[in-house]
Motif scaffolding. Structure first.
Motif: not given
Ligand code: CTP
Ligand SMILES: C[C@](O)(CO)[C@H](O)COP(=O)(O)O
Length: 232
Positions: A118-124, A132-135
């Motif tokens: 949800q964080k990825l979707i919201t920010q994009c 992308i999610l990345a570490s």
């Protein structure tokens, strides 16, 4: 989230899992009474933002049809020779739905959290940029084969995870053109970078591991049990 935005998920699940060395596709290995693919789909179906969930499976897959999947958004399509081919097949299968965005998530990453997705979707969506999610890399990185040739500066190094979230038309076009030009594509972001589209790096949990080798499977068994304990 603006309810008029149409988002489809794509789950590449057509691999053979050769590095797992178990003689059948690793996405059907069981953890806590469910297959890895079922665990992954269970995470995605918690996203009410998704209109469709397209799973790319091998034409020789005898397992997918045995799964008890009740979510009506789930649709199976044929995978391809490489992961990128499977993703492109799923993108083409979405032509009639014309989603605004697609969320591509490996079947082999069942540890992903709904919060991170949800964080990825919201920010994009807020920035109207794919990402992308990345570490962030935490270890010292060496370059070399049998001996270390260089310690690679790691200040700007990230491990790419999934999901990877991009505008549907841009990703479909970039992936088609990149593959046509023989570009080495191991994730959606590499096609978008080649096509010179922005790729946001959104920090995600490093325990969102891709189950690739036997030791990954053992770690995933432990992590899934911890996730299930925390949900009780
Ligand atoms: N032709 C392919 C190859 C891979 N995948 C999927 O892409 C994800 C990440 O790929 P990877 O971890 O490399 O899976 P495999 O290709 O199955 O593993 P291996 O490389 O060890 O054979 C997995 O969910 C896999 O099922 C796919 O949909 N189509
Ligand atoms: C997409 C991915 O999971 C991002 O790290 C990775 O590139 C998949 O690589 P694989 O060799 O297909 O497992």
């Amino acid at each position: 989230m603006n309810q008029t935005i149409k988002i489809a998920a794509i789950v590449p699940a057509a691999g053979i899992g050769s590095r797992m060395q178990v003689g059948h596709p690793k996405q059907y290995l069981k953890i806590a009474q469910h297959t890895i693919l079922e665990h992954t789909l269970n995470k995605l179906t918690q996203l009410s933002e998704l209109n469709q969930i397209v799973v790319a499976v091998s034409d020789s897959d005898e397992y997918f049809k045995t799964l008890k999947l009740s979510d009506k958004r789930i649709l199976a399509v044929s995978g391809g020779k490489e992961r990128a081919d499977s993703v492109l097949n799923a993108l083409l299968a979405l032509n009639d739905k014309q989603p605004d965005w697609v969320l591509v998530h490996d079947a082999a990453r069942p540890l992903v959290t709904v919060h991170d997705m949800q964080k990825l979707i919201t920010q994009c969506v807020a920035d109207n940029e794919g990402g992308i999610l990345a570490s962030k890399v935490k270890d010292t990185i060496k370059r070399g084969e049998s001996h270390s040739l260089q310690t690679v500066p790691r200040g700007k190094l990230w491990q790419a995870l999934t999901p990877q979230f991009f505008p549907y038309q841009a990703l479909k076009s970039a992936l088609q053109q990149a593959l046509k030009n023989g570009v080495a594509i191991t994730d959606e972001a590499s096609a978008m970078e080649w096509a010179q589209h922005p790729v946001k790096l959104i920090s995600g949990r490093s325990d969102n591991i891709k189950i690739t080798t036997p030791e990954d499977y053992d770690l995933a068994c432990f992590l899934i049990s911890k996730q299930q304990e925390s949900e009780q």
